[in-house]
Write an enzyme that holds these catalytic residues in place. Structure first.
Site, PDB file in Angstrom:
ATOM      1  N   ASP A  54      62.065   6.418  36.639  1.00 38.91           N
ATOM      2  CA  ASP A  54      62.523   6.543  38.021  1.00 38.91           C
ATOM      3  C   ASP A  54      63.413   5.371  38.422  1.00 38.91           C
ATOM      4  OD1 ASP A  54      61.362   8.989  38.583  1.00 38.91           O
ATOM      5  OD2 ASP A  54      59.499   8.122  39.326  1.00 38.91           O
ATOM      6  N   GLY A  55      63.108   4.167  37.913  1.00 37.95           N
ATOM      7  CA  GLY A  55      63.921   3.000  38.236  1.00 37.95           C
ATOM      8  C   GLY A  55      65.353   3.152  37.768  1.00 37.95           C
ATOM      9  N   ASN A  80      65.143   5.114  47.635  1.00 32.58           N
ATOM     10  CA  ASN A  80      63.711   5.056  47.929  1.00 32.58           C
ATOM     11  C   ASN A  80      63.422   4.359  49.255  1.00 32.58           C
ATOM     12  OD1 ASN A  80      62.372   6.488  45.967  1.00 32.58           O
ATOM     13  ND2 ASN A  80      61.472   4.722  44.950  1.00 32.58           N
TER      14      ASN A  80
END
Length: 305
Positions: free
Chosen positions: A76-77, A150
């Site tokens: 996800d990073g 995010n």
């Protein structure tokens, strides 16, 4: 809507002029090998592939327009980094998951060829996810700016030190927050740090952000969901330790001083994520967060036992 579906044209086989951007994690052991396979797959179909290596510390730069799509290979990073690079140019992102969660990297490694084939055939449309556009001003001058898929987080730079800040929405003051920090999260980011601090999980289709205090001193400071059409302003107030840090998607952006102001609103651009459908989102909640209902059903027992 935060997760609007975009029109998709068949990509088809390239004549050799089309470019694809690969963003590859350097700290995932399988990423380099998988990237080589993806390059070979696309090269056979006439695409030129350009690669950016992501080591977790890169400062993103906006990818030039002209890439037909991007492939993120990591967790996800890596996808968050890819979104900050590719979104200003409207580049769709296909994210192959080599991490643990995969909330926004939905393509499992064993299915990457099928996923790319479906996308090239025009059978899959990217969904738009909201981005936060954030600027920091000091004495009336802009000192930093960023995009976040995010969240943006204002927090103390030291352990066991409170941050003091006034929080406003559309110039309506929510009061002074004394807390370990303050999170402003998108629906995409509502499953991350904000959720760990007691914030609600937002459906990706909601046009909203969530403001979540981190361990607030006053128990009445609760998470607040606000429409993404407004402007959030956070002003840093006087504090003893003189150090407040602003982080974007988990990476430190800058150190804030007293009287600095953070202005945040929905960006005019969106992250175009392929295969991030509502079905995938809710499936991820159940599978990644281990939502399994009754403890009895997990053990294979009847509810009336």
């Amino acid at each position: 809507m935060s997760s609007r579906v975009c029109p998709q044209r068949p990509v088809a086989k390239s004549s050799g002029d089309a470019k694809v951007l690969l963003i590859v994690s350097t700290y995932k052991p399988r990423a380099a090998v998988l990237a080589a396979d993806v390059v070979n797959f696309l090269s056979i179909r006439g695409f030129q592939c350009h690669t950016i290596e992501y080591d977790g510390l890169n400062k993103e730069s906006c990818a030039r327009a002209g890439y037909m799509f991007a492939v993120s290979i990591g967790g996800d990073g890596t996808t968050l980094f890819a979104a900050r690079c590719a979104s200003p140019s409207g580049i769709p992102i296909l994210a192959i998951n080599l991490g643990r969660f995969g909330f926004i990297a939905p393509i499992e490694p064993r299915y990457w060829q099928q996923a790319l084939s479906d996308y090239l055939a025009g059978g899959v449309r990217p969904a738009e996810r909201a981005l936060i556009s954030c600027t920091v001003t000091r004495a009336g001058k802009e000192i930093a700016s960023c995009l976040a898929l995010n969240d943006v987080v204002l927090s103390s730079g030291r352990v066991a030190r409170l941050t003091r800040a006034e929080v406003c929405f559309n110039d309506i003051s929510f009061g002074v927050y004394e807390a370990d920090g303050i999170i402003l999260a998108t629906p995409t980011g509502s499953t991350a740090y904000s959720a760990a601090c007691g914030g609600p999980i937002l459906d990706p289709d909601l046009d909203a952000f969530v403001l979540t205090p981190i361990s607030a001193l006053c128990l009445s400071n609760r998470p607040v969901v606000v429409p993404s059409s407004g402007v959030v302003r956070i002003k840093v107030l006087s504090m003893r330790h003189k150090e407040t840090v602003l982080s974007v998607d988990g990476h430190e952006l800058c150190t804030l001083q007293e009287e600095d102001q953070l202005l945040a609103s929905r960006s005019s651009c969106s992250a175009r994520l392929v295969f991030c459908t509502p079905h995938v989102f809710y499936h991820a909640l159940c599978s990644k967060l281990a939502w399994s209902g009754s403890i009895f059903s997990r053990r294979g027992r009847r509810h009336d036992d």
